[in-house]
Design a protein around this motif. Structure first.
Motif, PDB file in Angstrom:
ATOM      1  N   ILE A 195       0.861  -1.180   0.000  1.00 25.25           N
ATOM      2  CA  ILE A 195       0.000   0.000   0.000  1.00 25.25           C
ATOM      3  C   ILE A 195       0.896   1.227   0.000  1.00 25.25           C
ATOM      4  O   ILE A 195       2.052   1.158   0.442  1.00 25.25           O
ATOM      5  CB  ILE A 195      -0.956  -0.011   1.216  1.00 25.25           C
ATOM      6  N   ILE A 196       0.389   2.325  -0.499  1.00 22.14           N
ATOM      7  CA  ILE A 196       1.134   3.574  -0.407  1.00 22.14           C
ATOM      8  C   ILE A 196       0.316   4.585   0.383  1.00 22.14           C
ATOM      9  O   ILE A 196      -0.895   4.467   0.525  1.00 22.14           O
ATOM     10  CB  ILE A 196       1.525   4.137  -1.780  1.00 22.14           C
ATOM     11  N   ALA A 220       4.346   0.738   2.161  1.00 19.31           N
ATOM     12  CA  ALA A 220       4.440  -0.351   3.132  1.00 19.31           C
ATOM     13  C   ALA A 220       4.215  -1.674   2.417  1.00 19.31           C
ATOM     14  O   ALA A 220       3.388  -1.767   1.507  1.00 19.31           O
ATOM     15  CB  ALA A 220       3.418  -0.177   4.239  1.00 19.31           C
ATOM     16  N   ALA A 221       4.975  -2.667   2.844  1.00 19.05           N
ATOM     17  CA  ALA A 221       4.770  -4.044   2.409  1.00 19.05           C
ATOM     18  C   ALA A 221       4.714  -4.880   3.674  1.00 19.05           C
ATOM     19  O   ALA A 221       5.499  -4.659   4.600  1.00 19.05           O
ATOM     20  CB  ALA A 221       5.911  -4.496   1.502  1.00 19.05           C
ATOM     21  N   GLU A 280      -0.267  -5.604   9.954  1.00 20.47           N
ATOM     22  CA  GLU A 280      -0.804  -4.711   8.932  1.00 20.47           C
ATOM     23  C   GLU A 280      -0.498  -3.281   9.341  1.00 20.47           C
ATOM     24  O   GLU A 280      -0.370  -2.966  10.526  1.00 20.47           O
ATOM     25  CB  GLU A 280      -2.290  -4.917   8.699  1.00 20.47           C
ATOM     26  N   PRO A 281      -0.351  -2.407   8.355  1.00 22.47           N
ATOM     27  CA  PRO A 281      -0.029  -1.016   8.686  1.00 22.47           C
ATOM     28  C   PRO A 281      -1.211  -0.325   9.354  1.00 22.47           C
ATOM     29  O   PRO A 281      -2.360  -0.710   9.149  1.00 22.47           O
ATOM     30  CB  PRO A 281       0.279  -0.390   7.323  1.00 22.47           C
ATOM     31  N   VAL A 282      -0.911   0.685  10.155  1.00 20.36           N
ATOM     32  CA  VAL A 282      -1.969   1.487  10.755  1.00 20.36           C
ATOM     33  C   VAL A 282      -2.600   2.350   9.679  1.00 20.36           C
ATOM     34  O   VAL A 282      -1.992   2.628   8.640  1.00 20.36           O
ATOM     35  CB  VAL A 282      -1.446   2.369  11.916  1.00 20.36           C
ATOM     36  N   LYS A 283      -3.819   2.761   9.893  1.00 21.13           N
ATOM     37  CA  LYS A 283      -4.530   3.588   8.922  1.00 21.13           C
ATOM     38  C   LYS A 283      -3.983   5.012   8.939  1.00 21.13           C
ATOM     39  O   LYS A 283      -3.632   5.543   9.980  1.00 21.13           O
ATOM     40  CB  LYS A 283      -6.030   3.604   9.215  1.00 21.13           C
ATOM     41  N   HIS A 284      -3.917   5.595   7.781  1.00 18.71           N
ATOM     42  CA  HIS A 284      -3.417   6.962   7.628  1.00 18.71           C
ATOM     43  C   HIS A 284      -4.470   7.791   6.905  1.00 18.71           C
ATOM     44  O   HIS A 284      -5.050   7.344   5.921  1.00 18.71           O
ATOM     45  CB  HIS A 284      -2.123   6.971   6.821  1.00 18.71           C
ATOM     46  N   GLN A 285      -4.690   8.992   7.382  1.00 18.90           N
ATOM     47  CA  GLN A 285      -5.596   9.921   6.722  1.00 18.90           C
ATOM     48  C   GLN A 285      -4.755  11.033   6.108  1.00 18.90           C
ATOM     49  O   GLN A 285      -4.172  11.839   6.822  1.00 18.90           O
ATOM     50  CB  GLN A 285      -6.587  10.511   7.735  1.00 18.90           C
ATOM     51  N   PRO A 286      -4.672  11.073   4.773  1.00 15.75           N
ATOM     52  CA  PRO A 286      -3.910  12.160   4.154  1.00 15.75           C
ATOM     53  C   PRO A 286      -4.580  13.513   4.410  1.00 15.75           C
ATOM     54  O   PRO A 286      -5.794  13.582   4.631  1.00 15.75           O
ATOM     55  CB  PRO A 286      -3.917  11.822   2.667  1.00 15.75           C
ATOM     56  N   ASP A 287      -3.807  14.544   4.378  1.00 14.80           N
ATOM     57  CA  ASP A 287      -4.325  15.895   4.591  1.00 14.80           C
ATOM     58  C   ASP A 287      -5.380  16.201   3.536  1.00 14.80           C
ATOM     59  O   ASP A 287      -5.091  16.245   2.338  1.00 14.80           O
ATOM     60  CB  ASP A 287      -3.179  16.900   4.491  1.00 14.80           C
ATOM     61  N   PRO A 288      -6.648  16.414   3.951  1.00 14.21           N
ATOM     62  CA  PRO A 288      -7.726  16.649   2.985  1.00 14.21           C
ATOM     63  C   PRO A 288      -7.619  18.005   2.277  1.00 14.21           C
ATOM     64  O   PRO A 288      -8.300  18.233   1.281  1.00 14.21           O
ATOM     65  CB  PRO A 288      -8.999  16.572   3.837  1.00 14.21           C
ATOM     66  N   VAL A 299      -4.082   3.150  -2.280  1.00 11.28           N
ATOM     67  CA  VAL A 299      -3.683   4.260  -1.418  1.00 11.28           C
ATOM     68  C   VAL A 299      -4.447   4.132  -0.118  1.00 11.28           C
ATOM     69  O   VAL A 299      -5.626   3.892  -0.097  1.00 11.28           O
ATOM     70  CB  VAL A 299      -3.992   5.627  -2.083  1.00 11.28           C
ATOM     71  N   GLY A 300      -3.753   4.320   0.982  1.00 12.19           N
ATOM     72  CA  GLY A 300      -4.370   4.234   2.310  1.00 12.19           C
ATOM     73  C   GLY A 300      -3.321   3.775   3.300  1.00 12.19           C
ATOM     74  O   GLY A 300      -2.166   4.092   3.176  1.00 12.19           O
ATOM     75  N   GLY A 301      -3.748   2.979   4.258  1.00 13.64           N
ATOM     76  CA  GLY A 301      -2.821   2.384   5.211  1.00 13.64           C
ATOM     77  C   GLY A 301      -1.961   3.367   5.933  1.00 13.64           C
ATOM     78  O   GLY A 301      -2.238   4.552   5.982  1.00 13.64           O
ATOM     79  N   LEU A 302      -0.860   2.865   6.424  1.00 17.27           N
ATOM     80  CA  LEU A 302       0.082   3.634   7.224  1.00 17.27           C
ATOM     81  C   LEU A 302      -0.679   4.540   8.133  1.00 17.27           C
ATOM     82  O   LEU A 302      -0.341   5.430   8.682  1.00 17.27           O
ATOM     83  CB  LEU A 302       1.057   4.407   6.364  1.00 17.27           C
TER      84      LEU A 302
END
Length: 166
Positions: free
Chosen positions: A123-124, A133-134, A140-148, A163-166
């Protein structure tokens, strides 16, 4: 301050082996170790001078263990990151997460592509430098919220990734 990534990971409770050729310079080693000391995490970070991928293999043999978290942030040119990934992959635990910094470089993306081809989940994450992340196994990677507020655009070479994760 040098060593931001190591400091943040150590503050999160991760015990680290950090391999970097710049640590052979006394001024760099002092700067990084002083910063880690001030953050009260120096005892959980093993600073190792050397070049990857050779030093990674040597350290794995010295410590006689594999890693469950690998953060690859090395040379961003040519096959260097791919070579790091190829060496690190068999040194990863069965339950492991490998993070990549700066996928804005197509050469860095080769490492993530390699693991995806080997069957790892990938995921990126939309950040300024684009993280990747692989993972495999029970991780599993933690969830990431990109700057909206930012209109994120992916380079063409990353369009085949979720796209997501981290």
């Amino acid at each position: 301050m040098r060593g931001w990534s190591a400091c943040y990971l150590a503050l999160g409770g991760v015990e680290l082996d950090v391999i970097d050729p710049f640590l052979a310079r006394e001024d760099v080693y002092e700067s990084v170790s002083n910063s880690l000391r001030l953050a009260n995490v120096l005892e959980s970070v093993n600073l190792v001078a050397g070049y990857s991928p050779q030093r990674v293999e040597e350290l794995a043999k010295e410590l006689q263990h594999k890693w469950s978290l690998i953060f690859i942030d090395g040379d961003h040119e040519g096959p260097a990151l791919l070579n790091d990934t190829i060496v690190c992959e068999p040194l990863a635990e069965e339950d492991a997460l490998i993070l990549f910094h700066d996928l804005t470089s197509p050469d860095v993306a080769q490492g993530l592509d390699y693991l995806k081809e080997k069957g790892w989940n990938t995921i990126i994450c939309q950040t300024m430098q684009i993280m990747g992340a692989a993972w495999r196994g029970n991780v599993e990677p933690v969830k990431h919220q990109p700057d909206p507020k930012i209109n994120w655009n992916l380079p063409k070479y990353l369009e085949h990734y979720s796209v997501g994760g981290l």
